[in-house]
Design a protein around this motif. Structure first.
Motif, PDB file in Angstrom:
ATOM      1  N   SER A  90      42.713 -27.536  39.127  1.00 11.49           N
ATOM      2  CA  SER A  90      41.263 -27.551  38.946  1.00 11.49           C
ATOM      3  C   SER A  90      40.971 -27.783  37.458  1.00 11.49           C
ATOM      4  O   SER A  90      41.601 -27.155  36.597  1.00 11.49           O
ATOM      5  CB  SER A  90      40.696 -26.200  39.395  1.00 11.49           C
ATOM      6  N   THR A  91      40.021 -28.662  37.175  1.00 13.18           N
ATOM      7  CA  THR A  91      39.693 -28.906  35.758  1.00 13.18           C
ATOM      8  C   THR A  91      39.085 -27.652  35.123  1.00 13.18           C
ATOM      9  O   THR A  91      39.240 -27.427  33.924  1.00 13.18           O
ATOM     10  CB  THR A  91      38.713 -30.096  35.599  1.00 13.18           C
ATOM     11  N   ASN A  92      38.379 -26.824  35.911  1.00 13.44           N
ATOM     12  CA  ASN A  92      37.827 -25.587  35.340  1.00 13.44           C
ATOM     13  C   ASN A  92      38.945 -24.644  34.908  1.00 13.44           C
ATOM     14  O   ASN A  92      38.876 -24.032  33.838  1.00 13.44           O
ATOM     15  CB  ASN A  92      36.914 -24.883  36.351  1.00 13.44           C
ATOM     16  N   GLN A 114      42.183 -33.303  42.174  1.00  8.77           N
ATOM     17  CA  GLN A 114      42.356 -31.848  42.081  1.00  8.77           C
ATOM     18  C   GLN A 114      43.026 -31.353  43.368  1.00  8.77           C
ATOM     19  O   GLN A 114      42.589 -31.685  44.471  1.00  8.77           O
ATOM     20  CB  GLN A 114      41.015 -31.152  41.935  1.00  8.77           C
ATOM     21  N   GLY A 117      40.492 -27.818  43.899  1.00  5.49           N
ATOM     22  CA  GLY A 117      39.142 -27.908  43.343  1.00  5.49           C
ATOM     23  C   GLY A 117      38.298 -26.735  43.819  1.00  5.49           C
ATOM     24  O   GLY A 117      38.361 -26.349  44.988  1.00  5.49           O
ATOM     25  N   ARG A 118      37.502 -26.163  42.923  1.00  9.66           N
ATOM     26  CA  ARG A 118      36.746 -24.956  43.259  1.00  9.66           C
ATOM     27  C   ARG A 118      35.250 -25.216  43.257  1.00  9.66           C
ATOM     28  O   ARG A 118      34.723 -25.886  42.377  1.00  9.66           O
ATOM     29  CB  ARG A 118      37.075 -23.857  42.253  1.00  9.66           C
ATOM     30  N   GLY A 119      34.574 -24.663  44.240  1.00  3.82           N
ATOM     31  CA  GLY A 119      33.123 -24.764  44.309  1.00  3.82           C
ATOM     32  C   GLY A 119      32.492 -23.417  44.000  1.00  3.82           C
ATOM     33  O   GLY A 119      33.192 -22.454  43.662  1.00  3.82           O
ATOM     34  N   ARG A 120      31.176 -23.344  44.135  1.00  4.18           N
ATOM     35  CA  ARG A 120      30.492 -22.068  43.894  1.00  4.18           C
ATOM     36  C   ARG A 120      30.729 -21.128  45.067  1.00  4.18           C
ATOM     37  O   ARG A 120      31.141 -21.552  46.143  1.00  4.18           O
ATOM     38  CB  ARG A 120      28.995 -22.306  43.716  1.00  4.18           C
ATOM     39  N   TRP A 125      36.374 -27.282  46.712  1.00  5.78           N
ATOM     40  CA  TRP A 125      35.653 -28.533  46.444  1.00  5.78           C
ATOM     41  C   TRP A 125      36.574 -29.688  46.790  1.00  5.78           C
ATOM     42  O   TRP A 125      37.645 -29.827  46.189  1.00  5.78           O
ATOM     43  CB  TRP A 125      35.232 -28.595  44.972  1.00  5.78           C
ATOM     44  N   THR A 136      35.477 -31.145  33.339  1.00  9.10           N
ATOM     45  CA  THR A 136      34.976 -29.861  32.830  1.00  9.10           C
ATOM     46  C   THR A 136      34.833 -29.948  31.323  1.00  9.10           C
ATOM     47  O   THR A 136      35.739 -30.411  30.628  1.00  9.10           O
ATOM     48  CB  THR A 136      35.928 -28.708  33.212  1.00  9.10           C
ATOM     49  N   LYS A 191      24.001 -34.106  49.329  1.00  8.23           N
ATOM     50  CA  LYS A 191      24.571 -33.715  48.032  1.00  8.23           C
ATOM     51  C   LYS A 191      25.610 -34.734  47.556  1.00  8.23           C
ATOM     52  O   LYS A 191      26.510 -35.091  48.307  1.00  8.23           O
ATOM     53  CB  LYS A 191      25.219 -32.331  48.204  1.00  8.23           C
ATOM     54  N   GLY A 194      28.135 -31.374  42.514  1.00  4.47           N
ATOM     55  CA  GLY A 194      28.016 -29.935  42.341  1.00  4.47           C
ATOM     56  C   GLY A 194      28.503 -29.551  40.949  1.00  4.47           C
ATOM     57  O   GLY A 194      29.318 -30.263  40.344  1.00  4.47           O
ATOM     58  N   ILE A 195      27.986 -28.443  40.445  1.00  6.37           N
ATOM     59  CA  ILE A 195      28.334 -28.004  39.087  1.00  6.37           C
ATOM     60  C   ILE A 195      28.747 -26.538  39.139  1.00  6.37           C
ATOM     61  O   ILE A 195      28.069 -25.713  39.766  1.00  6.37           O
ATOM     62  CB  ILE A 195      27.117 -28.172  38.139  1.00  6.37           C
ATOM     63  N   GLY A 212      31.944 -27.287  34.925  1.00  5.51           N
ATOM     64  CA  GLY A 212      32.722 -28.216  35.754  1.00  5.51           C
ATOM     65  C   GLY A 212      31.794 -29.049  36.622  1.00  5.51           C
ATOM     66  O   GLY A 212      30.866 -28.528  37.248  1.00  5.51           O
ATOM     67  N   VAL A 213      32.058 -30.345  36.664  1.00  7.08           N
ATOM     68  CA  VAL A 213      31.190 -31.267  37.416  1.00  7.08           C
ATOM     69  C   VAL A 213      32.029 -32.083  38.396  1.00  7.08           C
ATOM     70  O   VAL A 213      33.046 -32.670  38.020  1.00  7.08           O
ATOM     71  CB  VAL A 213      30.474 -32.235  36.439  1.00  7.08           C
ATOM     72  N   GLY A 214      31.606 -32.094  39.644  1.00  8.91           N
ATOM     73  CA  GLY A 214      32.267 -32.933  40.650  1.00  8.91           C
ATOM     74  C   GLY A 214      31.239 -33.893  41.222  1.00  8.91           C
ATOM     75  O   GLY A 214      30.173 -33.466  41.679  1.00  8.91           O
TER      76      GLY A 214
HETATM   77  C1  BTN Z   1      29.527 -26.470  43.951  1.00  7.84           C
HETATM   78  O1  BTN Z   1      30.004 -25.677  44.767  1.00  7.84           O
HETATM   79  O2  BTN Z   1      28.515 -27.125  44.217  1.00  7.84           O
HETATM   80  C2  BTN Z   1      30.191 -26.649  42.617  1.00  7.84           C
HETATM   81  C3  BTN Z   1      31.294 -27.660  42.671  1.00  7.84           C
HETATM   82  C4  BTN Z   1      31.969 -27.920  41.348  1.00  7.84           C
HETATM   83  C5  BTN Z   1      33.139 -28.852  41.481  1.00  7.84           C
HETATM   84  C6  BTN Z   1      33.710 -29.242  40.147  1.00  7.84           C
HETATM   85  S1  BTN Z   1      34.904 -30.530  40.276  1.00  7.84           S
HETATM   86  C7  BTN Z   1      35.338 -30.302  38.617  1.00  7.84           C
HETATM   87  C8  BTN Z   1      35.355 -28.816  38.358  1.00  7.84           C
HETATM   88  N1  BTN Z   1      36.639 -28.245  38.717  1.00  7.84           N
HETATM   89  C9  BTN Z   1      36.565 -27.448  39.765  1.00  7.84           C
HETATM   90  O3  BTN Z   1      37.529 -26.853  40.293  1.00  7.84           O
HETATM   91  N2  BTN Z   1      35.288 -27.354  40.175  1.00  7.84           N
HETATM   92  C10 BTN Z   1      34.405 -28.146  39.369  1.00  7.84           C
END
Ligand code: BTN
Length: 333
Positions: A90-92, A114, A117-120, A125, A136, A191, A194-195, A212-214
Motif C-alpha cells: 500500500s502506498t500509504n 498495490q 490497497g486500503r480504503g476507509r 481498495w 500517497t 465513484k 477515493g482518498i 493516499g489517492v486511488g
Molecule cells: C476510500 O475508501 O474511498 C479511500 C481509498 C483510498 C485508496 C488509496 S490508493 C493509494 C493509497 N494507498 C492505499 O492503500 N490507499 C490509498
C-alpha cells in the motif's frame, strides 16, 4: 537527467542534437547516450539519427515510470522527490514508513500495483496493475491536528481540478466531475476516486500526514461489492488519458491550494470552488451518525470543511467528516 531530457524532447518535438543535450546538462556525449538508451529501454519511442540528434516520436502507449512522472511535474515542492514502485502493499503504508525515516514534506510515493490497497473504514481498495493511479503524498504541516481533516477536502478539490484540466487540455468533454463530501470523486453518480488521509501526532503536534489517492482510470472488472457504485475515467468520460499527466495536474492544483489554505488557516477562500463541485448540493441527503439516521438538504461546507445540512425545521447542522456517512437518498451519491 533522464526526466529533463524527456521533457526537452517532448517540448521540442523535433530533433535535438547530442551536443545541445551535453551543453544543457553539462555532461559528456556518453552520458547522454546512456540516458537515451535507458529511456528507450523503458519504452520511450526515441529515434536517433546521425548528424541530427534525438527525437521523441508519438507516445502512443504511455510509459508509466519514474521518468514519465518526473518529466511531467511542474510543481515547486509537491512531488519532490517522487518515488515510483512497480508494486507495493500500500502506498500509504510505504509513505508512513518513509515519513518515519525522515522523508521530506512533499515526498510522493507512486505505484502501479498495490497488493494490499486500503480504503476507509478498514475496507480494502481494489488495486490491479496497469490500470489505475495509486499515490500517497507526505506532508509535515505546521498547523495543529484539528485542521488535518481539511487536507482531504483539499485533495478532493485538486483531483477534481486535475481531471478537468487533463480533459480540457485535449479538448475532451465528458460528464462533469463532482465531489461527494468529504472525499470521493464521482462521475455520473459513480465513484472514480477515493482518498485516505492518515496522521501521526505527537502531543499536540503533527509529525506527518499521508494523503493516499486511488483513481480508477482504465476499464476493468470491479469486485462484486463495488461493481454497481464504481466506475473509471475511461468509461465515465470516454477518454484515454495519461496517468503521469493527470498526477502532475493534480499535484499542481494541490500545491497552489495548500499554500492558500496555509495562508488563510481555513477553507474560506476555497470553499466556493468546493461547493460548486459538490454532488449533493441543495439535494436531499441521508446522514448516518452515532445517534442514528436523519434527512436534510446539503447546503455546502463551512470554513472548517464541515458539511452544512439543513433539516426540515430549518436548523443547520454542521457535520464533521470523521463521525458520519452521508448518502444521496436514492443511492450512493
Ligand atoms: C476510500 O475508501 O474511498 C479511500 C481509498 C483510498 C485508496 C488509496 S490508493 C493509494 C493509497 N494507498 C492505499 O492503500 N490507499 C490509498
Amino acid at each position: 537527467m533522464k526526466a529533463e531530457i524527456l521533457t526537452l524532447l517532448r517540448e521540442r518535438s523535433d530533433y535535438v542534437s547530442g551536443q545541445e543535450l551535453c551543453g544543457r546538462f553539462g555532461v559528456s556525449r556518453t552520458a547522454v547516450w546512456k540516458a537515451i538508451n535507458q529511456l528507450k529501454k523503458e519504452g520511450y519511442p526515441i529515434e536517433a539519427v546521425q548528424n541530427r540528434g534525438y527525437r521523441l516520436c508519438e507516445e502512443t502507449e504511455e510509459v508509466y515510470s519514474l521518468s514519465g512522472l518526473a518529466s511531467r511535474l511542474q510543481t515547486e515542492w509537491v512531488g519532490r522527490p517522487v518515488r515510483f514502485y512497480e508494486e507495493l502493499g500500500s502506498t500509504n503504508i510505504q509513505a508512513k514508513a518513509e515519513a518515519e525515516n525522515g522523508a521530506a514534506s512533499g515526498t510522493l510515493i507512486v505505484t502501479d500495483h498495490q497488493t494490499a490497497g486500503r480504503g476507509r473504514r478498514g475496507r480494502s481498495w481494489s488495486s490491479p496493475a496497469g490500470a489505475n493511479i495509486y499515490f500517497t503524498l507526505i506532508l509535515r504541516p505546521e498547523f495543529g491536528p484539528d485542521r488535518a481533516s481539511m487536507l482531504t477536502l483539499l485533495m478532493a478539490l485538486a483531483v477534481a481540478d486535475g481531471i478537468e484540466k487533463t480533459l480540457a487540455a485535449d479538448e475532451r468533454e465528458g460528464e462533469p466531475v463532482k465531489i461527494k463530501w468529504p472525499n470521493d470523486i464521482v462521475v455520473n453518480g459513480k465513484k472514480i476516486c477515493g482518498i485516505l488521509t492518515e496522521m501521526s501526532v505527537e502531543r499536540d503536534y503533527i509529525q506527518h500526514v499521508v494523503i493516499g489517492v486511488g483513481i480508477n482510470v482504465k476499464r476493468q472488472e470491479f469486485p462484486p461489492e463495488i461493481a454497481s457504485t464504481a466506475t473509471c475515467l475511461e468509461e465515465a468520460c470516454g477518454v484515454r488519458l495519461s496517468r503521469c499527466t493527470l498526477i502532475a495536474d493534480i499535484l499542481e492544483s494541490f500545491e497552489r491550494d495548500y499554500e492558500e489554505f496555509c495562508r488563510q488557516g481555513d477553507l474560506s477562500t476555497l470553499r466556493e470552488r468546493y461547493d460548486a463541485l459538490l454532488v449533493n448540493r441543495d439535494r436531499e441527503v441521508c446522514v448516518l451518525d452515532a445517534a442514528g439516521e436523519y434527512r436534510g438538504t446539503a447546503r455546502g461546507i463551512n470554513n472548517a470543511g464541515e458539511l452544512l445540512v439543513e433539516t426540515a425545521d430549518g436548523e443547520i447542522r454542521e457535520i464533521y467528516a470523521g463521525e458520519v456517512s452521508v448518502r444521496g437518498i436514492y443511492g450512493y451519491a
